[in-house]
Enzyme design. Structure first.
Site, PDB file in Angstrom:
ATOM      1  N   ASP A 160       0.852  -1.188   0.000  1.00  0.00           N
ATOM      2  CA  ASP A 160       0.000   0.000   0.000  1.00  0.00           C
ATOM      3  C   ASP A 160       0.892   1.243   0.000  1.00  0.00           C
ATOM      4  OD1 ASP A 160      -3.144   0.693   1.123  1.00  0.00           O
ATOM      5  OD2 ASP A 160      -1.602   2.246   1.366  1.00  0.00           O
ATOM      6  N   ILE A 161       0.454   2.257  -0.731  1.00  0.00           N
ATOM      7  CA  ILE A 161       1.253   3.471  -0.897  1.00  0.00           C
ATOM      8  C   ILE A 161       1.214   4.375   0.344  1.00  0.00           C
ATOM      9  CG2 ILE A 161      -0.489   5.101  -1.806  1.00  0.00           C
ATOM     10  CD1 ILE A 161       1.455   5.634  -4.147  1.00  0.00           C
ATOM     11  N   GLN A 194     -14.824   3.053   1.620  1.00  0.00           N
ATOM     12  CA  GLN A 194     -13.966   2.557   0.539  1.00  0.00           C
ATOM     13  C   GLN A 194     -13.530   3.751  -0.304  1.00  0.00           C
ATOM     14  OE1 GLN A 194     -15.873  -0.384  -1.969  1.00  0.00           O
ATOM     15  NE2 GLN A 194     -13.981  -0.847  -3.087  1.00  0.00           N
ATOM     16  N   HIS A 209     -10.232  -4.926  -2.469  1.00  0.00           N
ATOM     17  CA  HIS A 209      -8.904  -5.185  -1.904  1.00  0.00           C
ATOM     18  C   HIS A 209      -9.022  -5.518  -0.428  1.00  0.00           C
ATOM     19  CE1 HIS A 209      -9.782  -0.868  -1.861  1.00  0.00           C
ATOM     20  NE2 HIS A 209      -9.137  -0.809  -0.699  1.00  0.00           N
ATOM     21  N   HIS A 252      -6.853  -5.366   2.949  1.00  0.00           N
ATOM     22  CA  HIS A 252      -5.641  -4.814   3.551  1.00  0.00           C
ATOM     23  C   HIS A 252      -5.065  -5.847   4.513  1.00  0.00           C
ATOM     24  CE1 HIS A 252      -6.560  -0.409   2.696  1.00  0.00           C
ATOM     25  NE2 HIS A 252      -7.762  -0.928   2.547  1.00  0.00           N
TER      26      HIS A 252
HETATM   27  P1  DGP Z   1      -9.604   1.863   0.886  1.00  0.00           P
HETATM   28  O1  DGP Z   1      -9.745   3.181   1.586  1.00  0.00           O
HETATM   29  O2  DGP Z   1      -9.927   0.662   1.791  1.00  0.00           O
HETATM   30  O3  DGP Z   1     -10.368   1.825  -0.416  1.00  0.00           O
HETATM   31  O4  DGP Z   1      -8.035   1.706   0.579  1.00  0.00           O
HETATM   32  C1  DGP Z   1      -7.409   2.143  -0.567  1.00  0.00           C
HETATM   33  C2  DGP Z   1      -5.939   1.998  -0.349  1.00  0.00           C
HETATM   34  O5  DGP Z   1      -5.281   2.062  -1.600  1.00  0.00           O
HETATM   35  C3  DGP Z   1      -5.302   3.084   0.525  1.00  0.00           C
HETATM   36  O6  DGP Z   1      -4.774   2.486   1.721  1.00  0.00           O
HETATM   37  C4  DGP Z   1      -4.180   3.676  -0.315  1.00  0.00           C
HETATM   38  C5  DGP Z   1      -4.024   2.666  -1.426  1.00  0.00           C
HETATM   39  N1  DGP Z   1      -3.652   3.250  -2.706  1.00  0.00           N
HETATM   40  C6  DGP Z   1      -4.336   4.205  -3.390  1.00  0.00           C
HETATM   41  N2  DGP Z   1      -3.724   4.474  -4.558  1.00  0.00           N
HETATM   42  C7  DGP Z   1      -2.638   3.655  -4.627  1.00  0.00           C
HETATM   43  C8  DGP Z   1      -1.606   3.468  -5.596  1.00  0.00           C
HETATM   44  O7  DGP Z   1      -1.563   4.086  -6.668  1.00  0.00           O
HETATM   45  N3  DGP Z   1      -0.644   2.549  -5.306  1.00  0.00           N
HETATM   46  C9  DGP Z   1      -0.668   1.819  -4.152  1.00  0.00           C
HETATM   47  N4  DGP Z   1       0.335   0.941  -3.952  1.00  0.00           N
HETATM   48  N5  DGP Z   1      -1.619   1.964  -3.214  1.00  0.00           N
HETATM   49  C10 DGP Z   1      -2.590   2.877  -3.453  1.00  0.00           C
END
Ligand code: DGP
Length: 132
Positions: free
Chosen positions: A28-29, A91, A97, A99
């Site tokens: 996660d970023i 979300q 996804h 986590h």
């Molecule tokens: P949620 O809020 O449960 O939908 O989580 C979305 C997650 O996705 C959040 O923790 C940050 C992650 N995220 C968003 N954009 C990117 C990206 O471009 N790359 C990666 N690795 N993670 C991302």
């Protein structure tokens, strides 16, 4: 195309942790917990209600593999699993996804939500929500 579909097909970069025929896992970023990982199905589905049972089973199988790897080989002693399905559930990326938050004693994280008591009528809720 959604950002997670772009990550799967390589249009966007990711730190790939694992991949198989049906699933893809990457860091996660957000950088909010060491090793915060997302596991996604390769077939686009918005959330847990939309995914096929087959893809969801594959995702959970991958989640288990990775959790075991983090505990057996990476120095962690537990994991939290989280999923937001739907706008009301907070979300933010609309490709299913799960986590994985790897945990170790004393890591300073507090990932369990604190919610106030609702003084709800459990009998009424049961009558409304039971499935059988
Ligand atoms: P949620 O809020 O449960 O939908 O989580 C979305 C997650 O996705 C959040 O923790 C940050 C992650 N995220 C968003 N954009 C990117 C990206 O471009 N790359 C990666 N690795 N993670 C991302």
């Amino acid at each position: 195309m959604c950002i997670f579909c772009k990550i799967i097909n390589g249009e966007l970069p990711s730190y790939k942790i694992y991949e198989d025929e049906k699933t893809y896992a990457f860091l996660d970023i957000s950088d909010d917990a060491i090793g915060h990982t997302l596991v996604i199905p390769k077939v686009h589905a918005e959330n847990i209600m939309e995914a096929s049972e087959e893809d969801l089973n594959a995702v959970m199988s991958t989640v288990r593999k990775i959790a075991k790897h983090y505990v057996d080989n990476c120095g962690f002693t537990g994991v939290n699993l989280m999923n937001a399905s739907g706008v009301s559930a907070q979300q933010s990326v609309f490709h299913l996804h799960i986590h994985i938050i790897p945990r170790v004693e004393g890591d300073g994280l507090d990932t369990w939500p604190k919610m106030d008591k609702k003084n709800a009528d459990l009998q009424a809720i049961y009558e409304k929500m039971k499935m059988m």
